[in-house]
Design a protein around this motif. Structure first.
Motif, PDB file in Angstrom:
ATOM      1  N   GLN A   1       0.833  -1.202   0.000  1.00 24.94           N
ATOM      2  CA  GLN A   1       0.000   0.000   0.000  1.00 24.94           C
ATOM      3  C   GLN A   1       0.870   1.255   0.000  1.00 24.94           C
ATOM      4  N   ILE A   2       1.943   1.230   0.759  1.00 24.18           N
ATOM      5  CA  ILE A   2       2.857   2.378   0.809  1.00 24.18           C
ATOM      6  C   ILE A   2       3.445   2.645  -0.568  1.00 24.18           C
ATOM      7  N   GLY A   3       3.845   1.570  -1.259  1.00 26.81           N
ATOM      8  CA  GLY A   3       4.407   1.729  -2.597  1.00 26.81           C
ATOM      9  C   GLY A   3       3.427   2.342  -3.573  1.00 26.81           C
ATOM     10  N   MET A   4       2.164   1.909  -3.504  1.00 26.49           N
ATOM     11  CA  MET A   4       1.154   2.457  -4.399  1.00 26.49           C
ATOM     12  C   MET A   4       0.869   3.921  -4.102  1.00 26.49           C
TER      13      MET A   4
ATOM     14  N   TYR B   1      -6.710  16.997 -19.016  1.00 33.46           N
ATOM     15  CA  TYR B   1      -5.652  16.131 -18.494  1.00 33.46           C
ATOM     16  C   TYR B   1      -6.137  14.689 -18.559  1.00 33.46           C
ATOM     17  N   ILE B   2      -5.413  13.865 -19.297  1.00 31.84           N
ATOM     18  CA  ILE B   2      -5.680  12.424 -19.304  1.00 31.84           C
ATOM     19  C   ILE B   2      -4.631  11.798 -18.398  1.00 31.84           C
ATOM     20  N   THR B   3      -5.078  11.308 -17.244  1.00 29.20           N
ATOM     21  CA  THR B   3      -4.164  10.878 -16.197  1.00 29.20           C
ATOM     22  C   THR B   3      -4.305   9.383 -15.924  1.00 29.20           C
ATOM     23  N   TYR B   4      -3.432   8.903 -15.019  1.00 32.23           N
ATOM     24  CA  TYR B   4      -3.438   7.478 -14.680  1.00 32.23           C
ATOM     25  C   TYR B   4      -3.144   7.347 -13.189  1.00 32.23           C
ATOM     26  N   PHE B   5      -4.205   7.383 -12.375  1.00 35.02           N
ATOM     27  CA  PHE B   5      -4.082   7.255 -10.932  1.00 35.02           C
ATOM     28  C   PHE B   5      -4.771   5.970 -10.476  1.00 35.02           C
ATOM     29  N   THR B   6      -4.014   5.114  -9.800  1.00 36.02           N
ATOM     30  CA  THR B   6      -4.591   3.880  -9.282  1.00 36.02           C
ATOM     31  C   THR B   6      -5.013   4.013  -7.819  1.00 36.02           C
ATOM     32  N   VAL B   7      -4.700   5.136  -7.196  1.00 37.05           N
ATOM     33  CA  VAL B   7      -5.245   5.479  -5.877  1.00 37.05           C
ATOM     34  C   VAL B   7      -5.716   6.927  -5.975  1.00 37.05           C
TER      35      VAL B   7
ATOM     36  N   VAL C   1     -16.118   8.600  -7.255  1.00 36.36           N
ATOM     37  CA  VAL C   1     -17.226   9.525  -7.521  1.00 36.36           C
ATOM     38  C   VAL C   1     -17.959   9.933  -6.242  1.00 36.36           C
ATOM     39  N   ASN C   2     -17.758   9.188  -5.162  1.00 38.61           N
ATOM     40  CA  ASN C   2     -18.375   9.530  -3.880  1.00 38.61           C
ATOM     41  C   ASN C   2     -17.445  10.349  -2.991  1.00 38.61           C
ATOM     42  N   GLY C   3     -16.262  10.689  -3.510  1.00 42.41           N
ATOM     43  CA  GLY C   3     -15.323  11.498  -2.752  1.00 42.41           C
ATOM     44  C   GLY C   3     -14.461  10.719  -1.789  1.00 42.41           C
ATOM     45  N   LEU C   4     -14.479   9.381  -1.879  1.00 45.37           N
ATOM     46  CA  LEU C   4     -13.698   8.540  -0.971  1.00 45.37           C
ATOM     47  C   LEU C   4     -12.426   8.061  -1.661  1.00 45.37           C
ATOM     48  N   MET C   5     -11.313   8.070  -0.937  1.00 39.77           N
ATOM     49  CA  MET C   5     -10.052   7.568  -1.498  1.00 39.77           C
ATOM     50  C   MET C   5     -10.119   6.050  -1.599  1.00 39.77           C
ATOM     51  N   ARG C   6      -9.747   5.526  -2.765  1.00 39.04           N
ATOM     52  CA  ARG C   6      -9.756   4.081  -2.979  1.00 39.04           C
ATOM     53  C   ARG C   6      -8.780   3.734  -4.098  1.00 39.04           C
ATOM     54  N   SER C   7      -8.565   2.444  -4.287  1.00 46.15           N
ATOM     55  CA  SER C   7      -7.681   1.989  -5.359  1.00 46.15           C
ATOM     56  C   SER C   7      -8.511   1.535  -6.559  1.00 46.15           C
ATOM     57  N   PHE C   8      -7.896   1.632  -7.741  1.00 48.45           N
ATOM     58  CA  PHE C   8      -8.530   1.215  -8.985  1.00 48.45           C
ATOM     59  C   PHE C   8      -7.624   0.214  -9.701  1.00 48.45           C
ATOM     60  N   PRO C   9      -8.207  -0.663 -10.526  1.00 47.87           N
ATOM     61  CA  PRO C   9      -7.395  -1.671 -11.213  1.00 47.87           C
ATOM     62  C   PRO C   9      -6.332  -1.026 -12.100  1.00 47.87           C
ATOM     63  N   ASP C  10      -5.145  -1.564 -12.051  1.00 51.12           N
ATOM     64  CA  ASP C  10      -4.032  -1.088 -12.884  1.00 51.12           C
ATOM     65  C   ASP C  10      -4.181  -1.712 -14.270  1.00 51.12           C
ATOM     66  N   ILE C  11      -5.122  -1.189 -15.061  1.00 54.55           N
ATOM     67  CA  ILE C  11      -5.553  -1.865 -16.284  1.00 54.55           C
ATOM     68  C   ILE C  11      -4.456  -1.930 -17.351  1.00 54.55           C
ATOM     69  N   TYR C  12      -3.485  -1.021 -17.287  1.00 48.57           N
ATOM     70  CA  TYR C  12      -2.387  -1.035 -18.274  1.00 48.57           C
ATOM     71  C   TYR C  12      -1.058  -1.488 -17.659  1.00 48.57           C
ATOM     72  N   ASP C  13      -1.072  -1.960 -16.419  1.00 45.56           N
ATOM     73  CA  ASP C  13       0.148  -2.429 -15.743  1.00 45.56           C
ATOM     74  C   ASP C  13       1.224  -1.339 -15.699  1.00 45.56           C
ATOM     75  N   ARG C  14       0.826  -0.134 -15.338  1.00 44.20           N
ATOM     76  CA  ARG C  14       1.784   0.968 -15.304  1.00 44.20           C
ATOM     77  C   ARG C  14       2.310   1.277 -13.905  1.00 44.20           C
ATOM     78  N   ASP C  15       1.783   0.610 -12.887  1.00 43.67           N
ATOM     79  CA  ASP C  15       2.274   0.837 -11.529  1.00 43.67           C
ATOM     80  C   ASP C  15       3.665   0.268 -11.314  1.00 43.67           C
ATOM     81  N   ALA C  16       3.901  -0.925 -11.829  1.00 43.65           N
ATOM     82  CA  ALA C  16       5.128  -1.660 -11.506  1.00 43.65           C
ATOM     83  C   ALA C  16       6.404  -0.868 -11.774  1.00 43.65           C
ATOM     84  N   PRO C  17       6.582  -0.269 -12.966  1.00 41.45           N
ATOM     85  CA  PRO C  17       7.840   0.462 -13.184  1.00 41.45           C
ATOM     86  C   PRO C  17       7.999   1.688 -12.292  1.00 41.45           C
TER      87      PRO C  17
END
Length: 476
Positions: free
Chosen positions: A218-221, A421-427, A431-447
Protein backbone atom coordinates in the motif's frame (compact mmCIF):
# COMPACT_ATOMS: atom_id res chain seq x y z
CA UNK A 1 -33.76 16.09 -37.02
CA UNK A 2 -33.36 13.91 -33.96
CA UNK A 3 -36.27 14.17 -31.55
CA UNK A 4 -35.53 14.77 -27.86
CA UNK A 5 -38.10 14.49 -25.12
CA UNK A 6 -39.03 17.91 -23.69
CA UNK A 7 -37.96 16.86 -20.19
CA UNK A 8 -34.56 15.77 -21.49
CA UNK A 9 -34.14 19.06 -23.32
CA UNK A 10 -35.05 20.99 -20.17
CA UNK A 11 -32.52 18.95 -18.25
CA UNK A 12 -29.79 19.78 -20.74
CA UNK A 13 -30.61 23.47 -20.55
CA UNK A 14 -30.69 23.36 -16.75
CA UNK A 15 -27.36 21.56 -16.50
CA UNK A 16 -25.72 23.86 -19.02
CA UNK A 17 -27.09 26.92 -17.25
CA UNK A 18 -25.66 25.73 -13.94
CA UNK A 19 -22.23 25.45 -15.53
CA UNK A 20 -22.79 28.77 -17.26
CA UNK A 21 -23.34 30.48 -13.95
CA UNK A 22 -20.14 29.10 -12.44
CA UNK A 23 -17.89 31.44 -14.39
CA UNK A 24 -20.34 34.21 -15.29
CA UNK A 25 -22.86 34.71 -18.06
CA UNK A 26 -21.64 35.02 -21.66
CA UNK A 27 -22.04 37.99 -23.93
CA UNK A 28 -25.41 38.20 -25.66
CA UNK A 29 -24.14 38.32 -29.25
CA UNK A 30 -26.70 37.11 -31.75
CA UNK A 31 -26.18 33.67 -33.29
CA UNK A 32 -27.03 33.05 -36.92
CA UNK A 33 -27.49 29.28 -37.03
CA UNK A 34 -25.59 26.05 -37.46
CA UNK A 35 -22.37 26.67 -39.38
CA UNK A 36 -18.65 25.96 -39.02
CA UNK A 37 -17.70 28.91 -36.86
CA UNK A 38 -13.92 28.40 -36.89
CA UNK A 39 -13.13 31.03 -39.50
CA UNK A 40 -15.09 33.67 -37.62
CA UNK A 41 -13.45 32.95 -34.29
CA UNK A 42 -11.37 35.58 -32.59
CA UNK A 43 -7.83 34.41 -31.77
CA UNK A 44 -7.69 33.07 -28.23
CA UNK A 45 -5.69 35.11 -25.75
CA UNK A 46 -2.50 33.46 -24.42
CA UNK A 47 -3.26 31.27 -21.42
CA UNK A 48 -2.33 32.73 -18.06
CA UNK A 49 -0.62 30.48 -15.55
CA UNK A 50 -3.95 29.60 -13.95
CA UNK A 51 -5.62 28.51 -17.16
CA UNK A 52 -4.14 25.14 -17.85
CA UNK A 53 -1.16 23.52 -19.57
CA UNK A 54 1.36 25.74 -21.29
CA UNK A 55 2.68 25.20 -24.81
CA UNK A 56 5.51 22.71 -24.96
CA UNK A 57 8.93 24.37 -24.71
CA UNK A 58 10.96 24.85 -27.83
CA UNK A 59 13.13 21.89 -28.85
CA UNK A 60 16.24 23.70 -27.62
CA UNK A 61 14.78 23.84 -24.13
CA UNK A 62 13.29 20.37 -23.98
CA UNK A 63 15.70 18.08 -25.79
CA UNK A 64 19.27 18.06 -27.06
CA UNK A 65 19.92 19.25 -30.59
CA UNK A 66 20.32 16.52 -33.18
CA UNK A 67 23.91 15.75 -34.07
CA UNK A 68 25.19 16.54 -37.60
CA UNK A 69 25.31 12.83 -38.38
CA UNK A 70 21.66 12.43 -37.35
CA UNK A 71 20.65 15.42 -39.46
CA UNK A 72 22.42 13.98 -42.48
CA UNK A 73 20.97 10.49 -42.16
CA UNK A 74 19.75 8.99 -45.41
CA UNK A 75 15.99 8.76 -45.98
CA UNK A 76 14.57 5.63 -44.46
CA UNK A 77 17.28 5.39 -41.81
CA UNK A 78 15.78 4.92 -38.34
CA UNK A 79 16.08 8.07 -36.26
CA UNK A 80 18.71 7.78 -33.52
CA UNK A 81 17.51 7.56 -29.94
CA UNK A 82 18.01 11.02 -28.39
CA UNK A 83 20.59 11.34 -25.63
CA UNK A 84 19.30 13.33 -22.67
CA UNK A 85 21.98 14.95 -20.55
CA UNK A 86 21.89 15.72 -16.82
CA UNK A 87 21.61 19.43 -16.12
CA UNK A 88 24.43 20.84 -13.94
CA UNK A 89 23.10 22.35 -10.69
CA UNK A 90 23.39 26.07 -9.93
CA UNK A 91 25.41 27.33 -6.95
CA UNK A 92 24.53 29.62 -4.02
CA UNK A 93 26.08 30.64 -0.69
CA UNK A 94 24.70 28.76 2.30
CA UNK A 95 24.66 29.95 5.90
CA UNK A 96 24.85 27.31 8.61
CA UNK A 97 21.25 28.08 9.62
CA UNK A 98 19.99 27.57 6.06
CA UNK A 99 21.98 24.36 5.70
CA UNK A 100 20.50 23.08 8.98
CA UNK A 101 17.02 23.94 7.67
CA UNK A 102 17.75 21.96 4.50
CA UNK A 103 18.95 19.00 6.56
CA UNK A 104 15.74 19.07 8.62
CA UNK A 105 13.65 19.18 5.44
CA UNK A 106 15.53 16.19 4.04
CA UNK A 107 15.05 14.14 7.20
CA UNK A 108 11.30 14.88 7.15
CA UNK A 109 10.79 14.37 3.40
CA UNK A 110 9.38 10.88 3.90
CA UNK A 111 5.99 12.49 4.62
CA UNK A 112 5.96 13.63 0.97
CA UNK A 113 6.54 10.09 -0.27
CA UNK A 114 10.23 10.65 -1.01
CA UNK A 115 13.29 8.90 0.45
CA UNK A 116 15.57 10.92 2.78
CA UNK A 117 18.61 8.81 1.86
CA UNK A 118 18.39 10.08 -1.74
CA UNK A 119 19.54 13.48 -0.50
CA UNK A 120 22.58 12.32 1.53
CA UNK A 121 21.65 13.63 4.99
CA UNK A 122 24.72 12.10 6.70
CA UNK A 123 27.12 13.73 4.24
CA UNK A 124 25.35 17.08 4.59
CA UNK A 125 25.48 16.86 8.40
CA UNK A 126 29.20 16.15 8.26
CA UNK A 127 29.76 19.11 5.94
CA UNK A 128 27.73 21.39 8.20
CA UNK A 129 29.95 20.34 11.11
CA UNK A 130 32.98 21.67 9.17
CA UNK A 131 31.42 25.12 8.88
CA UNK A 132 30.58 27.51 6.08
CA UNK A 133 32.63 27.57 2.91
CA UNK A 134 32.84 26.51 -0.71
CA UNK A 135 32.39 22.82 0.07
CA UNK A 136 29.16 23.44 1.99
CA UNK A 137 27.91 25.77 -0.75
CA UNK A 138 28.53 23.10 -3.39
CA UNK A 139 26.95 20.22 -1.47
CA UNK A 140 23.95 22.10 -0.09
CA UNK A 141 23.18 23.67 -3.48
CA UNK A 142 23.30 20.27 -5.17
CA UNK A 143 21.11 18.54 -2.58
CA UNK A 144 18.59 21.39 -2.51
CA UNK A 145 18.23 21.23 -6.29
CA UNK A 146 17.80 17.44 -6.20
CA UNK A 147 15.06 17.77 -3.59
CA UNK A 148 13.36 20.67 -5.39
CA UNK A 149 13.42 18.79 -8.70
CA UNK A 150 11.78 15.73 -7.19
CA UNK A 151 9.10 17.79 -5.45
CA UNK A 152 8.44 19.89 -8.56
CA UNK A 153 8.77 17.34 -11.38
CA UNK A 154 8.57 13.91 -9.71
CA UNK A 155 11.24 11.44 -8.72
CA UNK A 156 10.29 8.72 -11.24
CA UNK A 157 12.74 8.63 -14.17
CA UNK A 158 11.14 9.35 -17.55
CA UNK A 159 11.73 5.82 -18.94
CA UNK A 160 9.53 4.43 -16.12
CA UNK A 161 6.62 6.73 -17.07
CA UNK A 162 4.94 4.54 -19.67
CA UNK A 163 3.17 6.51 -22.43
CA UNK A 164 3.79 9.78 -20.61
CA UNK A 165 3.31 12.64 -23.11
CA UNK A 166 2.11 15.45 -20.81
CA UNK A 167 4.68 18.25 -20.72
CA UNK A 168 4.95 19.63 -17.17
CA UNK A 169 5.52 23.42 -17.35
CA UNK A 170 6.72 23.78 -13.75
CA UNK A 171 10.44 23.62 -14.45
CA UNK A 172 10.00 26.45 -16.96
CA UNK A 173 7.97 28.53 -14.51
CA UNK A 174 10.18 27.79 -11.51
CA UNK A 175 13.71 26.90 -12.73
CA UNK A 176 16.31 25.46 -10.39
CA UNK A 177 18.40 28.62 -10.24
CA UNK A 178 15.37 30.72 -9.30
CA UNK A 179 14.30 28.34 -6.53
CA UNK A 180 17.81 28.13 -5.13
CA UNK A 181 18.23 31.91 -5.10
CA UNK A 182 14.82 32.41 -3.51
CA UNK A 183 15.50 29.85 -0.77
CA UNK A 184 18.94 31.20 0.18
CA UNK A 185 18.11 34.90 -0.17
CA UNK A 186 14.88 34.75 1.86
CA UNK A 187 16.34 32.15 4.25
CA UNK A 188 13.07 30.21 3.98
CA UNK A 189 14.17 26.76 2.85
CA UNK A 190 11.04 24.87 4.04
CA UNK A 191 8.69 27.51 2.61
CA UNK A 192 10.21 27.38 -0.88
CA UNK A 193 10.14 23.58 -0.88
CA UNK A 194 6.51 23.50 0.34
CA UNK A 195 5.53 25.89 -2.46
CA UNK A 196 6.26 23.11 -4.94
CA UNK A 197 3.56 20.73 -3.64
CA UNK A 198 0.72 20.00 -6.11
CA UNK A 199 -2.39 22.04 -5.32
CA UNK A 200 -4.91 19.33 -6.26
CA UNK A 201 -6.78 18.08 -3.15
CA UNK A 202 -6.00 14.43 -3.93
CA UNK A 203 -2.30 15.02 -3.27
CA UNK A 204 -2.97 16.09 0.31
CA UNK A 205 -5.32 13.15 0.82
CA UNK A 206 -2.63 10.75 -0.43
CA UNK A 207 -0.15 12.32 1.98
CA UNK A 208 -2.60 11.72 4.83
CA UNK A 209 -3.03 8.10 3.71
CA UNK A 210 0.74 7.63 3.61
CA UNK A 211 1.09 8.79 7.22
CA UNK A 212 -1.27 6.02 8.33
CA UNK A 213 -0.23 3.22 5.95
CA UNK A 214 1.57 0.16 7.33
CA UNK A 215 1.43 -2.37 4.49
CA UNK A 216 4.51 -2.11 2.21
CA UNK A 217 2.47 -2.72 -0.94
CA UNK A 218 0.00 0.00 0.00
CA UNK A 219 2.86 2.38 0.81
CA UNK A 220 4.41 1.73 -2.60
CA UNK A 221 1.15 2.46 -4.40
CA UNK A 222 0.54 5.66 -2.45
CA UNK A 223 4.06 6.95 -3.13
CA UNK A 224 3.72 6.15 -6.83
CA UNK A 225 0.45 8.04 -7.09
CA UNK A 226 1.77 11.02 -5.13
CA UNK A 227 4.60 11.20 -7.62
CA UNK A 228 2.17 11.11 -10.55
CA UNK A 229 0.64 14.38 -9.31
CA UNK A 230 4.13 15.93 -9.49
CA UNK A 231 4.40 14.92 -13.15
CA UNK A 232 1.55 17.32 -13.91
CA UNK A 233 1.44 21.09 -13.62
CA UNK A 234 1.39 22.11 -9.95
CA UNK A 235 -1.46 24.51 -10.73
CA UNK A 236 -3.73 22.73 -13.18
CA UNK A 237 -5.75 25.82 -14.01
CA UNK A 238 -8.99 27.55 -13.14
CA UNK A 239 -11.13 25.16 -15.20
CA UNK A 240 -10.30 21.82 -16.75
CA UNK A 241 -11.44 18.34 -17.67
CA UNK A 242 -9.60 15.46 -16.04
CA UNK A 243 -9.94 11.81 -17.04
CA UNK A 244 -8.60 9.13 -14.72
CA UNK A 245 -8.10 6.16 -17.02
CA UNK A 246 -8.02 3.37 -14.36
CA UNK A 247 -11.22 4.73 -12.81
CA UNK A 248 -12.78 5.24 -16.27
CA UNK A 249 -14.34 8.53 -15.17
CA UNK A 250 -14.23 12.10 -16.52
CA UNK A 251 -14.68 15.16 -14.33
CA UNK A 252 -15.57 18.76 -15.19
CA UNK A 253 -13.64 20.81 -12.66
CA UNK A 254 -13.61 24.50 -11.71
CA UNK A 255 -11.23 25.85 -9.02
CA UNK A 256 -10.27 22.24 -8.21
CA UNK A 257 -13.91 21.53 -7.32
CA UNK A 258 -15.78 18.85 -9.24
CA UNK A 259 -18.84 20.29 -11.01
CA UNK A 260 -19.92 17.17 -12.94
CA UNK A 261 -18.73 13.57 -13.20
CA UNK A 262 -19.20 11.42 -16.30
CA UNK A 263 -18.51 7.75 -16.87
CA UNK A 264 -15.90 7.25 -19.58
CA UNK A 265 -14.87 4.55 -22.01
CA UNK A 266 -11.09 4.41 -22.44
CA UNK A 267 -8.64 2.53 -24.63
CA UNK A 268 -8.24 -1.22 -24.53
CA UNK A 269 -4.94 -2.46 -23.05
CA UNK A 270 -2.15 -2.95 -25.58
CA UNK A 271 -1.55 -0.85 -28.68
CA UNK A 272 -4.83 1.00 -28.21
CA UNK A 273 -4.17 2.03 -24.59
CA UNK A 274 -4.99 5.69 -23.97
CA UNK A 275 -1.80 7.75 -23.47
CA UNK A 276 -1.35 10.34 -20.73
CA UNK A 277 -1.73 13.85 -22.14
CA UNK A 278 -2.14 17.49 -21.16
CA UNK A 279 -3.93 19.31 -23.98
CA UNK A 280 -6.60 21.95 -24.55
CA UNK A 281 -10.08 21.76 -26.02
CA UNK A 282 -10.03 23.93 -29.15
CA UNK A 283 -13.51 23.25 -30.58
CA UNK A 284 -16.86 21.82 -29.59
CA UNK A 285 -18.33 19.97 -32.58
CA UNK A 286 -22.05 19.28 -32.76
CA UNK A 287 -23.18 16.53 -35.16
CA UNK A 288 -19.64 15.58 -36.18
CA UNK A 289 -18.56 13.66 -39.24
CA UNK A 290 -16.06 10.83 -38.95
CA UNK A 291 -13.32 10.16 -41.47
CA UNK A 292 -12.93 6.38 -41.41
CA UNK A 293 -9.31 5.23 -40.86
CA UNK A 294 -7.57 3.50 -43.76
CA UNK A 295 -7.18 0.43 -41.57
CA UNK A 296 -10.94 -0.01 -42.06
CA UNK A 297 -11.31 1.56 -45.52
CA UNK A 298 -8.60 -0.69 -46.98
CA UNK A 299 -7.93 -3.33 -44.34
CA UNK A 300 -11.59 -4.33 -43.99
CA UNK A 301 -12.57 -3.55 -47.58
CA UNK A 302 -15.16 -0.93 -46.65
CA UNK A 303 -13.98 1.53 -49.29
CA UNK A 304 -14.35 -0.80 -52.27
CA UNK A 305 -17.70 -2.05 -50.99
CA UNK A 306 -19.12 1.49 -50.75
CA UNK A 307 -17.67 2.64 -54.08
CA UNK A 308 -19.28 -0.38 -55.73
CA UNK A 309 -22.66 0.40 -54.18
CA UNK A 310 -23.53 4.12 -53.78
CA UNK A 311 -26.99 3.11 -52.58
CA UNK A 312 -25.45 1.11 -49.74
CA UNK A 313 -23.19 4.04 -48.85
CA UNK A 314 -26.14 6.42 -48.72
CA UNK A 315 -28.27 4.00 -46.71
CA UNK A 316 -25.50 3.55 -44.12
CA UNK A 317 -24.69 7.26 -43.94
CA UNK A 318 -21.30 7.25 -45.69
CA UNK A 319 -19.80 9.37 -48.45
CA UNK A 320 -17.10 7.43 -50.31
CA UNK A 321 -14.74 9.23 -52.70
CA UNK A 322 -12.18 7.69 -55.02
CA UNK A 323 -9.19 10.01 -55.25
CA UNK A 324 -6.96 10.68 -58.26
CA UNK A 325 -4.23 8.45 -56.86
CA UNK A 326 -6.64 5.53 -56.51
CA UNK A 327 -7.06 5.78 -52.75
CA UNK A 328 -10.54 5.89 -51.26
CA UNK A 329 -11.74 8.32 -48.59
CA UNK A 330 -14.80 7.41 -46.55
CA UNK A 331 -16.58 9.95 -44.36
CA UNK A 332 -19.47 8.97 -42.11
CA UNK A 333 -22.09 11.71 -42.05
CA UNK A 334 -23.81 13.14 -38.94
CA UNK A 335 -26.64 11.09 -37.51
CA UNK A 336 -27.76 8.75 -34.77
CA UNK A 337 -25.49 5.97 -36.05
CA UNK A 338 -22.34 8.07 -36.43
CA UNK A 339 -19.50 6.40 -34.57
CA UNK A 340 -18.72 9.67 -32.76
CA UNK A 341 -22.30 10.09 -31.65
CA UNK A 342 -23.77 13.58 -31.51
CA UNK A 343 -20.81 15.62 -30.21
CA UNK A 344 -17.03 15.75 -30.18
CA UNK A 345 -14.56 17.78 -28.12
CA UNK A 346 -11.66 18.57 -30.41
CA UNK A 347 -8.25 18.72 -28.66
CA UNK A 348 -5.56 18.60 -31.37
CA UNK A 349 -2.61 16.37 -30.49
CA UNK A 350 -0.18 14.10 -32.27
CA UNK A 351 -1.96 10.98 -30.97
CA UNK A 352 -5.31 11.96 -32.55
CA UNK A 353 -7.03 11.50 -29.18
CA UNK A 354 -10.28 13.34 -28.49
CA UNK A 355 -13.45 13.11 -26.39
CA UNK A 356 -16.73 12.15 -28.04
CA UNK A 357 -20.21 10.71 -27.74
CA UNK A 358 -21.16 7.21 -28.92
CA UNK A 359 -24.31 5.58 -30.33
CA UNK A 360 -23.61 2.60 -28.03
CA UNK A 361 -24.51 4.32 -24.79
CA UNK A 362 -25.48 1.04 -23.15
CA UNK A 363 -21.74 0.36 -22.69
CA UNK A 364 -21.54 2.98 -19.94
CA UNK A 365 -23.44 0.59 -17.67
CA UNK A 366 -20.52 -1.85 -17.74
CA UNK A 367 -18.21 -1.82 -14.70
CA UNK A 368 -15.13 -2.34 -16.93
CA UNK A 369 -15.03 0.15 -19.80
CA UNK A 370 -11.56 -0.14 -21.35
CA UNK A 371 -13.10 -0.80 -24.76
CA UNK A 372 -12.03 1.89 -27.25
CA UNK A 373 -9.18 2.34 -29.72
CA UNK A 374 -7.71 5.05 -27.49
CA UNK A 375 -10.16 7.95 -27.66
CA UNK A 376 -12.37 8.87 -24.71
CA UNK A 377 -16.12 8.31 -24.98
CA UNK A 378 -18.09 10.33 -22.43
CA UNK A 379 -21.43 9.50 -20.87
CA UNK A 380 -23.97 12.31 -21.28
CA UNK A 381 -21.62 13.79 -23.84
CA UNK A 382 -24.23 16.22 -25.18
CA UNK A 383 -24.63 17.77 -21.73
CA UNK A 384 -20.85 18.02 -21.40
CA UNK A 385 -20.42 19.57 -24.85
CA UNK A 386 -23.13 22.17 -24.30
CA UNK A 387 -21.63 23.14 -20.95
CA UNK A 388 -18.20 23.46 -22.56
CA UNK A 389 -19.59 25.61 -25.37
CA UNK A 390 -21.36 27.87 -22.88
CA UNK A 391 -18.38 28.27 -20.55
CA UNK A 392 -15.61 28.22 -23.13
CA UNK A 393 -17.20 29.90 -26.16
CA UNK A 394 -19.83 32.20 -24.61
CA UNK A 395 -22.57 30.32 -26.45
CA UNK A 396 -26.11 30.98 -25.15
CA UNK A 397 -27.71 27.77 -23.83
CA UNK A 398 -30.59 28.00 -26.31
CA UNK A 399 -28.13 28.22 -29.20
CA UNK A 400 -26.21 25.19 -27.95
CA UNK A 401 -29.46 23.19 -27.93
CA UNK A 402 -30.31 24.49 -31.41
CA UNK A 403 -26.96 23.39 -32.78
CA UNK A 404 -27.35 19.96 -31.22
CA UNK A 405 -30.85 19.41 -32.64
CA UNK A 406 -30.08 20.77 -36.11
CA UNK A 407 -28.50 17.57 -37.37
CA UNK A 408 -25.91 19.71 -39.16
CA UNK A 409 -22.17 19.65 -38.62
CA UNK A 410 -21.36 22.71 -36.48
CA UNK A 411 -17.93 23.52 -35.08
CA UNK A 412 -17.84 26.06 -32.24
CA UNK A 413 -14.33 27.35 -31.46
CA UNK A 414 -13.39 27.82 -27.83
CA UNK A 415 -12.48 31.41 -27.00
CA UNK A 416 -11.29 30.64 -23.45
CA UNK A 417 -8.54 28.17 -22.58
CA UNK A 418 -9.89 24.86 -21.32
CA UNK A 419 -7.33 22.29 -20.25
CA UNK A 420 -7.74 18.52 -20.58
CA UNK A 421 -5.65 16.13 -18.49
CA UNK A 422 -5.68 12.42 -19.30
CA UNK A 423 -4.16 10.88 -16.20
CA UNK A 424 -3.44 7.48 -14.68
CA UNK A 425 -4.08 7.26 -10.93
CA UNK A 426 -4.59 3.88 -9.28
CA UNK A 427 -5.25 5.48 -5.88
CA UNK A 428 -7.58 8.48 -5.97
CA UNK A 429 -10.97 9.82 -4.91
CA UNK A 430 -13.92 7.99 -6.41
CA UNK A 431 -17.23 9.52 -7.52
CA UNK A 432 -18.38 9.53 -3.88
CA UNK A 433 -15.32 11.50 -2.75
CA UNK A 434 -13.70 8.54 -0.97
CA UNK A 435 -10.05 7.57 -1.50
CA UNK A 436 -9.76 4.08 -2.98
CA UNK A 437 -7.68 1.99 -5.36
CA UNK A 438 -8.53 1.22 -8.99
CA UNK A 439 -7.39 -1.67 -11.21
CA UNK A 440 -4.03 -1.09 -12.88
CA UNK A 441 -5.55 -1.86 -16.28
CA UNK A 442 -2.39 -1.04 -18.27
CA UNK A 443 0.15 -2.43 -15.74
CA UNK A 444 1.78 0.97 -15.30
CA UNK A 445 2.27 0.84 -11.53
CA UNK A 446 5.13 -1.66 -11.51
CA UNK A 447 7.84 0.46 -13.18
CA UNK A 448 6.98 3.49 -11.04
CA UNK A 449 7.02 1.52 -7.78
CA UNK A 450 10.23 -0.26 -8.82
CA UNK A 451 11.95 3.08 -9.45
CA UNK A 452 11.49 4.00 -5.77
CA UNK A 453 13.48 0.94 -4.70
CA UNK A 454 16.49 2.06 -6.74
CA UNK A 455 18.90 4.96 -6.16
CA UNK A 456 17.70 8.34 -7.35
CA UNK A 457 18.62 9.11 -10.96
CA UNK A 458 19.82 12.52 -12.07
CA UNK A 459 17.18 14.56 -13.86
CA UNK A 460 17.87 15.17 -17.53
CA UNK A 461 16.50 17.34 -20.32
CA UNK A 462 13.93 14.65 -21.24
CA UNK A 463 10.36 15.91 -20.81
CA UNK A 464 8.20 13.06 -22.14
CA UNK A 465 8.29 9.45 -23.27
CA UNK A 466 10.37 8.47 -26.30
CA UNK A 467 7.86 5.75 -27.23
CA UNK A 468 6.54 5.77 -30.77
CA UNK A 469 3.49 7.94 -31.42
CA UNK A 470 0.50 5.77 -32.34
CA UNK A 471 -2.39 7.66 -33.87
CA UNK A 472 -5.57 6.27 -32.34
CA UNK A 473 -8.21 8.08 -34.41
CA UNK A 474 -10.72 5.25 -34.26
CA UNK A 475 -13.75 5.43 -31.98
CA UNK A 476 -14.86 1.85 -32.62
Amino acid sequence: MRMIHRASLSGMLCTAAIGWAVLGAPASAAQQGPVDLTAAAQPAKPAASVNGPKPAPTPSASAPAASPSAQAAAPGTPAPVPVFQPVPPPLAHWTLADAQALLAAIKDIGREGLTPADYEPAKLAAQIAKGEGDDLDTMASRLFVWLAEDLRDGRTPMPARVQWFAIDPDQDLHPNSQLLAQATETHDIPGVLASLDPTHPDYGLLRDMLAKAKDPRQIGMIKANMDRWRWLARDMGLQYLIINVPEQELRLTVNNKIIRTYRAIVGKPGKTATPQLAEQVKNVVFNPTWTVPQSIVVGEGLGQKLIASPALAKRQGYVATKNADGTITVVQQPGDNNSLGRVKLDMPNEHAIYIHDTPNRNLFALPARALSHGCIRAERATELAMTMAILGADLPPETAVQYNLSGKYTKVPMTKPWAVYITYFTVARDVNGLMRSFPDIYDRDAPVIASFTKPRELHTTQRKSTEAIIKLDNPL
